[in-house]
Every structure is written in C-alpha cells, then in structure tokens.
Write a protein that holds these residues in place. Structure first.
Motif, PDB file in Angstrom:
ATOM      1  N   LEU A  36      -3.126 -32.347  -1.294  1.00 34.16           N
ATOM      2  CA  LEU A  36      -3.615 -32.857  -2.495  1.00 34.16           C
ATOM      3  C   LEU A  36      -4.928 -31.968  -2.949  1.00 34.16           C
ATOM      4  CD1 LEU A  36      -3.470 -36.665  -2.271  1.00 34.16           C
ATOM      5  CD2 LEU A  36      -1.987 -35.194  -3.506  1.00 34.16           C
ATOM      6  N   ASP A  49      -9.636 -28.456  -9.051  1.00 36.17           N
ATOM      7  CA  ASP A  49      -8.574 -29.215  -8.595  1.00 36.17           C
ATOM      8  C   ASP A  49      -7.412 -28.439  -8.486  1.00 36.17           C
ATOM      9  OD1 ASP A  49      -7.207 -31.287  -7.442  1.00 36.17           O
ATOM     10  OD2 ASP A  49      -7.327 -32.627  -9.185  1.00 36.17           O
ATOM     11  N   ARG A 118      -6.810 -36.313  -7.963  1.00 33.99           N
ATOM     12  CA  ARG A 118      -5.838 -36.147  -6.544  1.00 33.99           C
ATOM     13  C   ARG A 118      -4.813 -37.031  -6.337  1.00 33.99           C
ATOM     14  NH1 ARG A 118     -11.078 -33.013  -3.968  1.00 33.99           N
ATOM     15  NH2 ARG A 118     -10.449 -30.837  -4.977  1.00 33.99           N
TER      16      ARG A 118
END
Length: 141
Positions: A36, A49, A118
């Motif tokens: 993740l 991310d 996430r």
C-alpha cells in the motif's frame, strides 16, 4: 548525482492478491502495508502516495499464532463515563473479519495525511471470490 523524486503523473499502480489463510495476521499485514505504501518499488518517494491496490481473500479463515484469538482485544469508547467497550479477536472475526485485517494494516501504516488514501486501496473479502478479477491481480507468495 541527483536524488530521484517521483512525480504524481508518473505513478503506475498494480493490483495484488493475497490469501489471508496462508500467513499469520502480523506477517500478512506487514506485506499488505508495504504494498500500500509502495516501499517495494524502486520509485518509492516518501511524500508521494505511489502504492498499489491489495485484495485480501479468505479473511474468514484468518490465521493467528498462540492464544491471540482469545487474548487479543479491541477497544472503543463511547465518550461517556463507563463507555469502554472491548471485543476479543475471536468475536471481531466472527462478526466482520475484514475489520481485524484493516485494523492490523492501519496500525502498520505511517500516521500522516496519506494514510486514508492508502487504506482506500485495501479490499478485503471473506471468501475466495472477489470482485476484482478484471484487474488481473498478481498473487503475493
């Protein structure tokens, strides 16, 4: 030599599938959190991310070592005096096995602004069937 910093436009997300009945909860959640966050990628950048999607199947058959099913407890509080509630892992898995896996993974992610995004990429299913076959997820061994 310059340090590489990934841009948001360069993110390529993959889909992974993992079976919850093969590994203990702790080892399983470490692997999921790693995917993740994107730490297993060469292009890992802490403030971007760039993690992948993870599909967890067979959450109903969750494996834990020792007496954790009876001894591990989950707490919540209503906000009123005497409002502390506690559930054993056994009760949580019986009621909703996805909650146990999500709580373990959430605890292993960094506590920052990226954590919520996430967690949205984690999909947990109780049985062996899942709704993401079209994404052709790769199996994590």
């Amino acid at each position: 030599m310059k340090t590489y910093s990934q841009k948001a436009s360069e993110i390529k997300r993959e889909w992974w599938i993992v079976d919850a009945s093969t590994l203990p909860l702790g080892k399983l959640s470490v692997i999921i959190a790693d995917k993740l966050m994107g730490k297993s990628k060469v292009t890992y950048t802490p403030h971007i991310d760039n993690g992948d999607y993870v599909v967890v199947i067979n959450a109903k058959n969750l494996v834990v070592t020792g007496d954790k099913m009876l001894q591990k407890k989950y707490y919540r509080h209503s906000g009123f005096p005497g409002g502390l509630k506690e559930l054993r892992l056994e009760e949580v898995v019986e009621k909703d096995p996805a909650k146990a896996i999500e709580a373990a993974v959430k605890g292993m992610l960094p506590k920052n602004k990226l954590a919520a995004e996430r967690m949205k990429r984690l999909r947990v299913f109780e049985g062996a069937e899942h709704a993401h076959a079209a994404q052709n997820p790769k199996e994590i061994k």
